[in-house]
Write an enzyme that holds these catalytic residues in place. Structure first.
Site, PDB file in Angstrom:
ATOM      1  N   LYS A  78       0.771  -1.141   0.077  1.00 15.59           N
ATOM      2  CA  LYS A  78       0.025  -0.077  -0.006  1.00 15.59           C
ATOM      3  C   LYS A  78       0.840   1.344  -0.090  1.00 15.59           C
ATOM      4  O   LYS A  78       1.968   1.536   0.744  1.00 15.59           O
ATOM      5  CB  LYS A  78      -0.754   0.008   1.284  1.00 15.59           C
ATOM      6  CG  LYS A  78      -1.818   1.111   1.383  1.00 15.59           C
ATOM      7  CD  LYS A  78      -2.748   0.966   2.526  1.00 15.59           C
ATOM      8  CE  LYS A  78      -3.734   2.151   2.749  1.00 15.59           C
ATOM      9  NZ  LYS A  78      -4.680   2.031   3.894  1.00 15.59           N
ATOM     10  N   SER A 109      -9.299   2.360   3.056  1.00 15.58           N
ATOM     11  CA  SER A 109      -8.432   3.219   2.380  1.00 15.58           C
ATOM     12  C   SER A 109      -7.391   2.175   1.604  1.00 15.58           C
ATOM     13  O   SER A 109      -6.488   2.422   0.782  1.00 15.58           O
ATOM     14  CB  SER A 109      -7.592   4.271   3.279  1.00 15.58           C
ATOM     15  OG  SER A 109      -6.762   3.436   4.126  1.00 15.58           O
ATOM     16  N   SER A 113      -9.941  -0.036   7.255  1.00 16.90           N
ATOM     17  CA  SER A 113      -9.352   0.112   6.014  1.00 16.90           C
ATOM     18  C   SER A 113      -8.828  -1.061   5.287  1.00 16.90           C
ATOM     19  O   SER A 113      -8.403  -1.396   4.270  1.00 16.90           O
ATOM     20  CB  SER A 113      -8.328   1.263   5.849  1.00 16.90           C
ATOM     21  OG  SER A 113      -9.064   2.606   6.004  1.00 16.90           O
TER      22      SER A 113
END
Lengths: 422, 422
Positions: free
Chosen positions: A72, A141, A165
């Site tokens: 990420k 996210s 997330s």
């Protein structure tokens, strides 16, 4: 629909000599060529470098067997830009890898590229599409990490969760998401948003895949067969159950039915007020910590933040140390209440998200069913296999006892198999 | 010997209009011009920028009243290079200030420059000299922060402690060092070494100065007069008392005599085995976490680390997750044992360091009397006023209850006054 790639199965095939790390990378590159243009899961990617890395000597004998892993873009990487989905970090190259990136590399994983995050891992939607239906959000996210695994572009990806997330995008995209116990994976090199909540998690195809990856990355024992065969489950109508859609309720009932059918017990429990108070506490805690974690960006560059984040941080500045201390006390009580609640069972079945992924891209969805467990630090797994009214995935969240990650994953695998046995 | 600068007194003078922020900066620059060439407390410094910053409107009305504050070069700063005393970070400019740096700036403090740290805040000696006697070490790893305050070059400086890096240099340099309760000051933007131990602390001339600074920086109530007039003290012959020199023992006895003379009670207590076991646990915890916190430097650039740090990290790689988990369990037990021990009193008097600052620069001294309290997260204050056999300072460490920082500082001020009253 591309098939998802099972990390555990691929590693086994590599070790048995049926596949090479280069073969696996080629599989991924093929899926990426086919699906990435419409899904937009990657923030940075270098197919040539990945292909070269897959040729390295001795990869097949490493714990991760040379599998490509997505990172990420909120985590620092030396070999890729780390942009955090903010113009403030366009082209930024950190001086060192995040600790978990080094752990992946030391375990023989290939850093495949950066997966799309929302801006600073907050709520502003990203360009990523849901591989299960391109007109729907993948959630956030950790949008790119969930989507890359769902689309079969990568067998494994790293994400982070401060509210919901990891578990929410896993539910929306129909992949296994695993948020370990707080601090089990080190957060160094993660751009912090709220240091009492920020947690690193993993995405894989199935429960066995994230357990395999966790063992490889940490050097810890995640042999799920070492746990009792029949987990003791509980199910709870949380005070927020009204936020869940009818098909989410139906999915949870189906999960309860499936594990009972498979021979496990399911006890109905209620949350104590002290436990439930953790949900509100997480909001105050996040606000106070975000106002400090984002202090430099706020003080110097606030006009370059999204209006959504500007609005949030503007409010967040008003949180007083006294409100923060009260939230920390409530958090401690919620953790104790959770320990009491879990005395009688191994894993709690609850909603992973309010329902299917919302249509469109105005929002990344609600973390309403995740925040409490991020605050208490309990291990959580999104289990796949069920779908909602329109055929999109609806995950079941398995919540375990703090520090009992192996038992939690074992219970999640039990549920996964029970659902598959239908 | 230059006089130390009292932050609280200077801020009061500024608010009363007797001095301006520019006057204070001029005082500092004068002391720096006189003493810095021999002391070498600064890693980066810009007198013109500081002079300009001191002219800003409205500084006198801010909590820190425009006082210059030194920042240990292990903390990120946008306006100064952040070199961490390592060639790996020569000229490095981080993208954002550390959270505590923003807190200082928001409170109206001027970021005066970077103070010398040892390499990555570990044990390799720095070039800084002890202002009390230039042939002696100032201690480490917050060498420059302690020395800058001791030499009257700055009224305040920020340091960090993972073993004994605030209290030990404070003792050696004869300044007040304050290590707050764990997590009371956020560590974001600190290059981590061991995330369960890394703690940000403050240096000032006297106890009232660090209490004033802490209130200004955090917006919390540190009014020491709100605490009871007579603290209840304890004193303990730790199992490590044999490491302390004869003059350190004499200083501790003198401290006990002084607070008794001033009317306070002092109870002799013993450490339970569970509390004392925390000392060994801190070593395993630090090793495991350092092997991950320094993973990128170790994996890519180990030949650019000092032989001392290379040797340490080489050993540290061998710490297993099982040893780490055992250390974390021991740490939890030590914290509980500490809470039990402190039930009957407010503050413990103990050694800050084994004795006077060692002569020469082969070592920064021993953290043997600090590690346990870093592990338990207890607030600690080094109190000045006593000296050893050769006339160098010997500090007394006041250890308080976790989370009771105001009471701890109040007890420290009581001791400071009792020593001064002789």
């Amino acid at each position: 629909m591309t098939e998802m790639l099972s990390a555990a199965a691929l590693a086994q095939a590599i070790r048995a000599g049926r596949l090479s790390p280069a073969d696996v990378t080629a599989l991924c590159l093929e899926a990426i060529a086919a699906r990435e243009p419409e899904i937009k899961a990657f923030a940075a990617f270098d197919p040539e470098a990945l292909t070269r890395a897959a040729q390295a000597e001795g990869l097949a004998q490493t714990p991760l067997a040379g599998l490509p892993v997505g990172i990420k873009d909120i985590l620092d990487t030396v070999d890729f830009p780390t942009e955090r989905a903010s113009p403030l970090f366009a082209g930024y190259r950190p001086p060192a890898d995040a600790a978990v990136v080094r752990m992946v590399a030391r375990a023989g994983g290939l850093i495949a590229g950066k997966t799309v995050t929302t801006e600073f891992a907050f709520m502003q939607p990203s360009p990523t599409r849901n591989p299960r239906r391109l007109s729907h959000t993948p959630g956030g996210s950790s949008s790119g990490s969930a989507a890359a695994v769902a689309a079969g572009m990568l067998p494994l990806a790293i994400g982070t969760q401060t509210g919901g997330s990891v578990i929410r995008p896993a539910s929306f995209c129909g992949v296994t998401g695993y948020k370990p116990s707080f601090k089990l994976l080190p957060v160094l090199g993660l751009k912090p948003f709220a240091w009492s909540l920020d947690t690193i998690g993993l995405f894989g195809a199935h429960v066995a895949d994230v357990a395999f990856a966790m063992a490889a990355i940490t050097g810890r024992d995640f042999d799920l067969d070492a746990e009792p065969v029949l987990p003791r489950f509980a199910v709870a109508p949380t005070p927020r159950a009204g936020l869940a859609s009818a098909d989410a309720h139906a999915a949870l009932e189906e999960a309860v039915r499936a594990v009972r059918q498979a021979g496990a017990s399911v006890e109905a429990v209620e949350f104590s007020p002290a436990l439930e108070a953790g949900d509100a506490a997480s909001a105050a805690m996040q606000a106070y910590e975000a106002s400090l974690a984002m202090a430099d960006e706020w003080d110097r560059h606030r006009d370059q933040l999204s209006p959504l984040l500007q609005g949030y941080l503007s409010e967040a500045q008003n949180t007083t140390p006294e409100q923060y201390d009260a939230a920390r006390r409530a958090a401690r009580k919620a953790r104790n209440a959770q320990a009491d609640l879990f005395a009688g069972f191994d894993a709690l079945l609850t909603f992973a998200a309010p329902g299917e992924a919302p249509e469109g891209f105005a929002t990344t969805g609600s973390p309403a069913f995740n925040r409490l467990w991020t605050l208490t630090g309990a291990p959580c797994v999104n289990v796949t296999g069920l779908t909602g009214a329109t055929g999109l995935p609806i995950g079941i969240q398995v919540v375990g006892r703090f520090g009992r990650d192996r038992a939690t994953l074992s219970a999640a695998r039990f549920l996964e198999r029970a659902i598959a046995a239908g």
